[in-house]
Design an enzyme around this catalytic site. Structure first.
Site, PDB file in Angstrom:
ATOM      1  N   HIS A 418       0.815  -1.222   0.000  1.00  0.00           N
ATOM      2  CA  HIS A 418       0.000   0.000   0.000  1.00  0.00           C
ATOM      3  C   HIS A 418       0.842   1.263   0.000  1.00  0.00           C
ATOM      4  O   HIS A 418       2.039   1.261   0.350  1.00  0.00           O
ATOM      5  CB  HIS A 418      -0.962   0.006   1.194  1.00  0.00           C
ATOM      6  CG  HIS A 418      -0.278   0.086   2.535  1.00  0.00           C
ATOM      7  ND1 HIS A 418       0.093   1.274   3.123  1.00  0.00           N
ATOM      8  CD2 HIS A 418       0.089  -0.881   3.409  1.00  0.00           C
ATOM      9  CE1 HIS A 418       0.650   1.038   4.298  1.00  0.00           C
ATOM     10  NE2 HIS A 418       0.664  -0.267   4.495  1.00  0.00           N
ATOM     11  N   CYS A 437       2.424  -4.880   6.947  1.00  0.00           N
ATOM     12  CA  CYS A 437       2.183  -4.657   5.529  1.00  0.00           C
ATOM     13  C   CYS A 437       3.402  -3.992   4.895  1.00  0.00           C
ATOM     14  O   CYS A 437       4.305  -3.526   5.577  1.00  0.00           O
ATOM     15  CB  CYS A 437       0.947  -3.790   5.335  1.00  0.00           C
ATOM     16  SG  CYS A 437      -0.608  -4.632   5.746  1.00  0.00           S
TER      17      CYS A 437
END
Length: 520
Positions: A418, A437
């Protein structure tokens, strides 16, 4: 044939009922005899190849009994005891490898490969090279084996050692010594391991040298690391011994059958904090990334200081990015962040208790059983189960922790790639700073590399720049494989050796297991 013809004439000259019975009996006898597996003349073969007259007295049935007993006594030390037992039982307890490779001293070909195990970062004793040399020397020296009983013991021991060592060597070079799934708690990459077909294949080898040459790892990166290992020089900031250890664990990683085979794929090297989009073996896009925080982020641990007695199970830090492979299937532009329970409990609730405006200032909504909590100030933030009782979602916007876009792929760790509003972290050399992440330095470039030119990419570009952020899901025209991996040493295209710090301590874990197996 004349005798059989004569017997048929005699049978046919008798009464019909008796004739039929005799024909059936005779046919059955012939079938049974033809189905019975012919046994090799073990003694004659061994005498011919060694010149030792003792082997003339070797009888197959007597050897089979000794072999069965030896097999039972030694099987606890085998890599695959059930498969080895099954093979020899099926084949009448014949020494298949000796019979196949005794001619021309071919059995000793194995030694030259075992002796070069160090070229792979392995020790020859993993394959019991010293014992194997002693037994083969005895076999081919016509004065060493003096009695038939000694002969039976010698053949049994050598056959079983050859089988077990050959299987170990074959598997080590083709699949690696250890299974990453067994040593790493945070490992979810599809990795092929040896099966019964791979194990039994060694018993069908016709030419040992041809086979052993064929299984040597030959990838450009593997050969390059082997060369560096042989040179024995020290990497900058490391001792020669420490450099050797890092090279050995990365050679083991290269032997694992978990590498991408697709024309196009995305690969993130966690230890290098970098992402590459690969097409036909070449990087078409490279960028910095931030990955999950690691247990060894201050690098206080190293391979030399690690206490292997403390290693009962790999214990990753809760924020480490997992090793995995999956398929990127879609993106969400202006994403909603579904805040994980652990973060809600340890961080969000603490901040909300200290600042009553924290949630509104960060566009975070609180839900209970799917319904929004209109007045979060009524929540008891000191409750231990606050992260479990309530669900927290951050709305799209400039300060959303996922930035303007996230890239989705199925995985059991709930991680994704992301964007991020925290751009300053990309200027750091140590970028293990996230909750797990992978944050992207150039998310729009990455979207273009996946989608290419066209309406979908133009939609992504427009919506990422919109002042009013609306969450929108867009599927990829074709799914793209993604690999999150961990490599701490390689040779770059210029020929320079690259070394990276072991931020997750995974080199330490792997090296310890290689030591415990006697591989290094």
């Amino acid at each position: 044939m004349m005798l059989i013809g004569h017997m048929f004439k005699q049978i046919l000259s008798r009464k019909p009922r008796v004739t039929v019975a005799l024909i059936l009996a005779f046919t059955l006898t012939c079938i049974l005899q033809s189905c019975k597996k012919s046994r090799s003349d073990l003694g004659t073969i061994l005498y011919t190849e060694t010149g030792n007259k003792v082997f003339k007295n070797v009888e197959n049935d007597a050897f089979a009994e000794v072999f069965k007993k030896t097999l039972k006594e030694q099987q606890s030390g085998f890599a695959y005891p059930k498969l080895i037992n099954a093979f020899y039982e099926k084949n009448g307890y014949e020494p298949a490898l000796i019979l196949q490779h005794v001619k021309g001293k071919e059995l000793q070909v194995l030694l030259s490969y075992f002796d070069k195990a160090a070229d792979h970062g392995l020790t020859p004793e993993l394959f019991k090279a010293k014992e194997y040399k002693e037994l083969t020397d005895q076999l081919y020296d016509k004065t060493k084996v003096k009695t038939t009983d000694e002969a039976y013991q010698e053949i049994a021991r050598l056959e079983l050692l050859a089988a077990n060592s050959l299987i170990r060597y074959s598997n080590a070079l083709q699949y690696g010594v250890v299974s990453p799934k067994r040593i790493y708690a945070n490992y979810y990459t599809d990795t092929k391991r040896p099966d019964s077909i791979a194990v039994n294949r060694v018993f069908a080898i016709k030419d040992l040298k041809v086979y052993l040459d064929s299984i040597q790892p030959k990838t450009e990166q593997y050969v390059a690391l082997q060369k560096v290992l042989k040179e024995g020089t020290a990497a900058p900031g490391m001792s020669a011994a420490e450099t050797q250890k890092i090279l050995k664990v990365n050679l083991e990683r290269l032997r694992w059958k978990n590498k991408p085979e697709d024309d196009k794929y995305v690969i993130v090297n966690i230890a290098d904090y970098r992402l590459d989009v690969m097409e036909k073996g070449k990087s078409v896009l490279n960028m910095k990334v931030c990955v999950g925080e690691g247990r060894n982020k201050d690098f206080s641990d190293n391979i030399q200081e690690y206490d292997e007695n403390d290693l009962k199970k790999d214990r990753p830090f809760s924020r480490e990015t997992p090793q995995l492979n999956s398929m990127i299937h879609s993106v969400q532009v202006n994403p909603v962040w579904n805040i994980p329970e652990s973060i809600a409990t340890k961080e969000i609730s603490k901040s909300a208790s200290e600042d009553k405006f924290y949630l509104s200032n960060h566009n975070i909504d609180v839900f209970e059983k799917g319904k929004i909590v209109e007045d979060p100030e009524t929540i008891d933030w000191s409750a231990a189960d606050v992260g479990k009782k309530y669900q927290f979602k951050q709305r799209p916007g400039e300060d959303n922790s996922l930035g303007k876009i996230k890239f989705l792929f199925n995985n059991q760790s709930a991680v994704y790639l992301h964007d991020t509003p925290a751009k300053a972290a990309f200027n750091q050399s140590m970028r293990a700073v996230s909750h797990g992440c992978v944050r992207l330095e150039k998310p729009l470039d990455f979207a273009h590399a996946l989608f290419g030119d066209g309406a979908k990419f133009e939609q992504i570009k427009k919506q990422m720049s919109d002042t009013v952020a609306v969450a929108t899901n867009i599927s990829l025209p074709a799914k793209v494989p993604v690999y999150l991996t961990y490599v701490t040493s390689w040779v770059d295209p210029s020929g320079s050796v690259q070394m990276r710090k072991d931020v997750y301590g995974l080199d330490i874990v792997l090296f310890t297991y290689l030591q415990k197996t006697g591989a290094i």
